[in-house]
Structure formats: C-alpha cells, structure tokens
Write a protein that holds these residues in place. Structure first.
Motif, PDB file in Angstrom:
ATOM      1  N   ALA A 173       0.771  -1.071  -0.013  1.00 37.20           N
ATOM      2  CA  ALA A 173      -0.269   0.045  -0.027  1.00 37.20           C
ATOM      3  C   ALA A 173       0.955   1.299   0.004  1.00 37.20           C
ATOM      4  CB  ALA A 173      -0.808  -0.189   1.109  1.00 37.20           C
ATOM      5  N   ALA A 174       2.253   1.091   0.238  1.00 34.65           N
ATOM      6  CA  ALA A 174       3.051   2.484   0.319  1.00 34.65           C
ATOM      7  C   ALA A 174       3.423   2.497  -1.393  1.00 34.65           C
ATOM      8  CB  ALA A 174       4.174   2.109   1.098  1.00 34.65           C
ATOM      9  N   MET A 180       3.991   8.745  -6.438  1.00 41.28           N
ATOM     10  CA  MET A 180       3.962  10.168  -6.589  1.00 41.28           C
ATOM     11  C   MET A 180       5.406  10.787  -6.421  1.00 41.28           C
ATOM     12  SD  MET A 180       0.890  10.230  -3.565  1.00 41.28           S
ATOM     13  CE  MET A 180       1.050  11.928  -3.101  1.00 41.28           C
ATOM     14  N   ARG A 181       6.512  10.492  -5.867  1.00 45.00           N
ATOM     15  CA  ARG A 181       7.629  10.891  -5.776  1.00 45.00           C
ATOM     16  C   ARG A 181       8.355  10.769  -7.373  1.00 45.00           C
ATOM     17  NH1 ARG A 181       9.024   7.227  -1.486  1.00 45.00           N
ATOM     18  NH2 ARG A 181       8.617   8.029   0.435  1.00 45.00           N
ATOM     19  N   SER A 188      -3.956   9.096  -9.659  1.00 50.68           N
ATOM     20  CA  SER A 188      -3.655   8.119 -10.604  1.00 50.68           C
ATOM     21  C   SER A 188      -2.762   7.035 -10.093  1.00 50.68           C
ATOM     22  CB  SER A 188      -2.668   8.851 -11.716  1.00 50.68           C
ATOM     23  OG  SER A 188      -3.516   9.783 -12.317  1.00 50.68           O
ATOM     24  N   ALA A 189      -1.913   7.528  -8.993  1.00 54.30           N
ATOM     25  CA  ALA A 189      -1.314   6.396  -8.164  1.00 54.30           C
ATOM     26  C   ALA A 189      -2.030   5.527  -7.436  1.00 54.30           C
ATOM     27  CB  ALA A 189      -0.396   6.895  -7.341  1.00 54.30           C
ATOM     28  N   LEU A 190      -3.227   6.150  -7.006  1.00 57.91           N
ATOM     29  CA  LEU A 190      -4.090   4.918  -6.132  1.00 57.91           C
ATOM     30  C   LEU A 190      -4.758   4.471  -7.149  1.00 57.91           C
ATOM     31  CD1 LEU A 190      -5.467   7.587  -3.695  1.00 57.91           C
ATOM     32  CD2 LEU A 190      -4.074   5.463  -3.246  1.00 57.91           C
TER      33      LEU A 190
END
Length: 416
Positions: A173-174, A180-181, A188-190
């Motif tokens: 989940a990280a 995002m980095r 979008s990342a989720l």
C-alpha cells in the motif's frame, strides 16, 4: 443440541480423503487465495486514502465499507445455495472474474454513487480478512481434500498463507507514495493499484481452472442444510455478534483512526499493517498447536479475550508507540480463532452441508459487520475517536463468553 445427539449424527459423516496439503488441488487453492488476499491487503489500506482524496467524509467512508460488507454477505449466501447444485471449481472461477471486474471499476470510478454500487456488487474487502464469497467454497474444497485429524492444521496453513499475503498487500500500500515521488498525481497512483487488483483476480481465476471438476453434493436447493441446521443457526447468531463488534475496527477504519488520532503517514501505516498481518499469520499454526491440547472452542475463546483487552487499552494510549504496541499484541492474538472457527464449523456438520454451513455462518457475520462501520464513522466524526475501539473490544468479550457457554461440550470428531 445435546452431546449424544451430536455423536449420533457425526457417525454419518463420510470419511474424508487422506490427501495432504501438498496435493495439487490444495496447493492450487492456496496460490489463488494468496493472490486475492494480497489484493485485499492493499485495498483495505488504500480505500480510505482514496475516498478521502476524493473529498468524502469519515461517515461516507464508513457507509461505503458497510455497503461492501452487506453486498459480500448476500453474495456469500448465494454461494452457499449454489454450492449444493454446481461444481465448486466453477464458483471459484466466477468469483475471481467478479474480482477482476471490481478492480477495473475502482480504477475508473470517482462518483460516490457509482462507488457504492461497486462496493455492493463487487469484491471490495475493507477488513483485509476472510470476508468474501470465496470463503465458503474454499472451505468446502479444503475439507473434502483433508482427513479429520489434519483438518485444523490445513486450515491453519490456509490462514497462514492468506495472512502473509494480506500483510504483503498492506506493505504494498506504500507503492502510491513511490509513484507520487516519480511525479504521478495522487489519484492516478491510487487507481493504478486498483488495476493491479484486477490483474490479480484474473490470475487467480486462471489458477482455479486447475482444480479438478467434482459433482456437487446431492441435496435439493431448499435442503442446503439438513441435520446440522440448528447447530449452524446458533453458531451463526453468535458469530454475528463477533462480526458486528469487529465492524467497529475493520482495517480501513483502524487506518483512518491512526491517521486522525496520530497523523500517521501512509508509508508508516503500511509498514504497521504489514507487521500486524505477519503476526496474525504466524499465530495460525500456533492456534492449531494449542487446539490439539485444549480444544477448538477453548482456543477460540481464551486467545480472543486478551486481544480484545489490548484493543480497549489502545483506545486510551497517550502516544503512538504505545498504541501501535498494543495493536500489534492484539494482532498476534485476535486471529487465532480464524482457522479454529473454520475447522470447528466444518467438523460439526455433514459433508453435504459444508458449503452451506460455511456460507450461513459467514453471511450473518457480513450482515452484522455491515452495520457497524457507518456507526464507527459517525462516532469518529461526533465523539472521542477511541469510542469505536472500546465498543469493539467489549462486544467481542461478550461474544467469547457466550460461545464458551453454548458450545464447550459440543466436540468435533478428533476431540472425542
């Protein structure tokens, strides 16, 4: 039901095959279960983050979690009836297809109304536990492939695989923070993780095709439960109390509590849920070992009560390290009833009733658990943040005492 009646009925239970857990059907089932529990592990942590990013309130998040549990309950009930009439392999493949469709829908939807529909009809699991339509079918397959003396051990291994996979999912989940980095927008990342969830469902479905076809038990559609019905009904009623209590602290809401109470970051939360999942997973074989010495019911009760006390104390913890320590102690104890409960239900019913028994004891759990997340969300918004944790622990202790009172004299075959 009296003990003599149970003894007489158990004599008609056909002997189970003596295949070990390394046989192909069981190995295939464990791989498929691991994939879906890995997906459930990161979805349970990311779901509140995703819904918060979309601008929804804690009450709306709790309501969606409750809707997901309600939909899961109805689908699990359907699986219980269908398991009497259809090949279990086909039902597992169908459930995996629904998991794939759910992941695709989550990756493309951002309307709350649409998300409620997906939660109700799909396979979203806010608990990161074994609350899904897969469970009764998998339990029936596991039991038919295993001898009585090995049943609890096999269920412990089944739970161990699921627990480790779920813990790995929580750690994964990280991943959105890593994306995002690299410049990805948060949403979008989720959504990328929900696409991964869909792929996992597809792979699990392909694995389930390797399970041999077997004709279903020959009971009529309205006779899914026979001589064991009253035992199942009493167990279902008690399990519903436990599930209603657990709904106040499902993993998604526990993550929300940590975010709100201690301003925990997503990366730290994922690491915490990973280790809590690992502790829970390795408690399963310990539970099987303990049950051989003190019995299944005693193992369920006397590991559950200390876990509930840890949860209540965590609600009063003044610091994050103390709260996390208590929650980790709870994780090491609270899930020992999972393999023992599953083994016990399968042991006290006839072979033809197993899919229905697993379903009918799971459904009230899901229905009851679907009511409390919305209440917990409202309590998060309106009162002291620790209230849902205290309610969860107190109700679970009451359930444990009632279970011990009602079933301490009803023994599975291997304990007589």
């Amino acid at each position: 039901m009296s003990e003599p009646d149970h003894q007489e009925r158990s004599d008609i239970i056909p002997a189970a095959p003596t295949e070990t857990v390394t046989s192909n059907p069981l190995r295939t089932l464990l791989w498929g279960q691991g994939l879906r529990d890995f997906g459930d592990g990161f979805v349970a942590v990311l779901l509140p983050v995703y819904l918060t990013a979309l601008g929804f309130s804690p009450f709306e998040i709790g309501a969606l979690a409750g809707t997901a549990l309600l939909g899961s309950a109805l689908l699990t009930l359907a699986m219980g009836f269908l398991g009497v009439r259809y090949d279990l392999r086909l039902l597992l493949i169908s459930a995996a297809g629904l998991m794939t469709a759910t992941g695709v829908a989550l990756a493309t939807a951002d309307s709350y109304a649409l998300l409620l529909v997906v939660a109700f009809l799909g396979t979203i699991n806010p608990t990161a536990g074994t609350v899904s339509s897969f469970v009764p079918v998998e339990h029936a397959v596991l039991t038919r492939e295993t001898a009585d003396a090995e049943r609890t051990k096999v269920f412990a291994r089944y739970s161990l695989v699921g627990g480790l996979a779920s813990a790995g999912g929580a750690l994964a989940a990280a991943a959105p923070e890593i994306f995002m980095r690299l410049g990805w927008p948060q949403l979008s990342a989720l959504k990328a993780m929900f696409a991964v969830y869909a792929v996992l469902g597809l792979i699990a479905g392909l694995l389930y095709t390797r399970i041999p076809r077997r004709p279903p038990a020959q009971l009529g559609f309205t006779q899914a439960l026979g001589p064991s019905r009253w035992t199942v009904y009493k167990l279902a009623a008690l399990f519903s109390i436990d599930a209603f209590a657990g709904g106040f602290a499902v993993q998604s809401l526990l993550a929300l509590w940590l975010f709100e109470r201690f301003d925990l970051s997503l990366s730290v939360a994922s690491l915490f849920f990973f280790w809590s999942g690992v502790l829970a997973a390795f408690s399963f074989p310990v539970a099987a070992w303990i049950s051989r010495r003190i019995g299944l019911i005693n193992t369920m009760v006397f590991t559950h009560i200390p876990a509930s006390l840890c949860l209540i104390l965590a609600a009063f913890a003044p610091s994050l390290p103390l709260a996390l320590g208590l929650l980790l102690m709870r994780a090491a104890l609270s899930q020992m009833d999972v393999p023992t409960r599953s083994s016990y239900v399968m042991a006290v019913v006839t072979e033809a009733e197993r899919t229905a028994a697993a379903s009918f004891t799971s459904v009230p759990r899901s229905l009851a658990a679907s009511l409390s997340p919305a209440l917990a969300g409202a309590l998060f918004s309106l009162s002291w943040l620790g209230t849902p944790l205290i309610l969860c622990g107190a109700l679970k202790i009451a359930y444990d005492l009632a279970l011990l009172n009602q079933f301490r004299h009803v023994k599975p075959p291997e304990e007589r």
